[in-house]
Design an enzyme around this catalytic site. Structure first.
Site, PDB file in Angstrom:
ATOM      1  CG  HIS A 160      -1.972   1.048   1.129  1.00  0.00           C
ATOM      2  ND1 HIS A 160      -1.723   2.358   1.451  1.00  0.00           N
ATOM      3  CD2 HIS A 160      -3.244   0.988   0.699  1.00  0.00           C
ATOM      4  CE1 HIS A 160      -2.825   3.070   1.232  1.00  0.00           C
ATOM      5  NE2 HIS A 160      -3.765   2.261   0.770  1.00  0.00           N
ATOM      6  CD  GLU A 211      -2.637   5.158   3.579  1.00  0.00           C
ATOM      7  OE1 GLU A 211      -2.945   4.223   4.341  1.00  0.00           O
ATOM      8  OE2 GLU A 211      -3.486   5.830   2.955  1.00  0.00           O
ATOM      9  CD  GLU A 218      -5.240   1.692  -3.166  1.00  0.00           C
ATOM     10  OE1 GLU A 218      -6.437   1.741  -2.848  1.00  0.00           O
ATOM     11  OE2 GLU A 218      -4.334   1.665  -2.335  1.00  0.00           O
ATOM     12  CB  SER A 225     -11.307   9.487  -3.441  1.00  0.00           C
ATOM     13  OG  SER A 225     -10.327  10.069  -2.600  1.00  0.00           O
TER      14      SER A 225
HETATM   15  P1  PGA Z   1      -9.539   5.979   0.140  1.00  0.00           P
HETATM   16  O1  PGA Z   1      -8.354   4.910   0.360  1.00  0.00           O
HETATM   17  O2  PGA Z   1     -10.700   5.205  -0.440  1.00  0.00           O
HETATM   18  O3  PGA Z   1      -9.830   6.506   1.523  1.00  0.00           O
HETATM   19  O4  PGA Z   1      -9.033   7.011  -0.785  1.00  0.00           O
HETATM   20  C1  PGA Z   1      -8.115   3.889  -0.572  1.00  0.00           C
HETATM   21  C2  PGA Z   1      -6.910   3.094  -0.125  1.00  0.00           C
HETATM   22  O5  PGA Z   1      -5.962   3.685   0.371  1.00  0.00           O
HETATM   23  O6  PGA Z   1      -6.897   1.843  -0.241  1.00  0.00           O
END
Ligand code: PGA
Length: 248
Positions: free
Chosen positions: A95, A97, A165, A211
């Site tokens: 991911h 993050e 993403e 999002s």
């Molecule tokens: P979000 O996150 O739908 O809050 O943008 C998606 C993700 O990070 O998997």
């Protein structure tokens, strides 16, 4: 063979055992007739409560990361065996993050994905470009580099799920347009075709994430190469059921 759509939630560092189980109990009747596969990837410590709450339903519980080693001195990490003990079938790896805030490298992501596959857990492998990379025309180069390393050495690519993403769309309310998402996901499928085979690429499920919500899910899911969604914010509420039922 048609690819079965797959909508997965990613709770990130949200919810508690009690609030998470309560949400799952509310979601169960709302998603029971879904035509897609449904999963919620939750913080490791919530897995027991989440699996208990989801028992007997079509909601599968997934994890948010996994380590490549079977066991050992890896403080803070979770092994495949620990996940399997609770029947976990999916795990997010790579991911953005994790990449941005925890120094996760493509090489480590590849090891995590391979370990999951060896354990019979489906890795949801995340790729995506940063805003600056898109604005400077480097989206495809970034995706290509990530895919080449992240998927290296994987034998059966059709046993994985890829999540596209774009980092600029995550948690920002700034979704990619249907066309942007479709274009990048078509590129990912083409690149997987080159790395593996066009037949294998045609079988891999590729989700969009960033999002995605109850309003924009229909348009995104209508795109020919988009096979599902990885849902952050909207998976923390009943909106998740609306997304799961995007085709109704
Ligand atoms: P979000 O996150 O739908 O809050 O943008 C998606 C993700 O990070 O998997």
């Amino acid at each position: 063979m048609a690819r079965k759509p797959f909508i997965a939630g990613n709770w990130k560092m949200n919810m508690t055992a009690a609030s998470g189980a309560a949400l799952i109990r509310e979601l169960i009747p709302l998603v029971k007739d879904a035509n897609c596969d449904v999963a919620l990837c939750v913080p490791a410590v919530l897995i027991p409560a989440a699996t208990e709450a989801a028992k007997g339903s079509n909601i599968k519980i997934g994890a948010e990361n996994v380590h490549w080693a079977p066991s050992g001195a890896y403080t803070g990490e979770i092994s495949c065996d620990m996940l399997k003990e609770y029947g976990v079938e999916y795990v997010i790896v790579g991911h953005s993050e994790r990449r941005q805030y925890f120094g996760e490298t493509d090489e480590a992501i590849n090891m995590r994905a391979q370990a999951a596959l060896r354990a019979g857990i489906t890795p949801i492998i995340c790729v995506g470009e940063m805003l600056e990379e898109r604005e400077t025309g480097r989206t495809n180069a970034v995706l290509s580099r990530q895919l080449t390393i992240d998927l290296g050495g994987i034998e059966d690519i059709s046993k994985t799920v890829i999540a596209y993403e774009p980092v600029w769309a995550i948690g920002t309310g700034k979704t990619a347009t249907d066309e942007q998402a479709q274009d990048s996901i078509a590129f990912i499928r083409k690149r997987i075709g080159e790395l593996f085979s066009p037949e294998a690429a045609a079988k891999v499920r590729i989700q969009y994430g960033g999002s995605m919500n109850a309003k924009n899910c229909k348009g995104l899911m209508a795109q020919p190469d988009i096979d599902g969604g990885l849902i952050g914010g909207a998976s923390l509420k009943l909106d998740f059921a609306t997304i799961v039922n995007y085709d109704k």
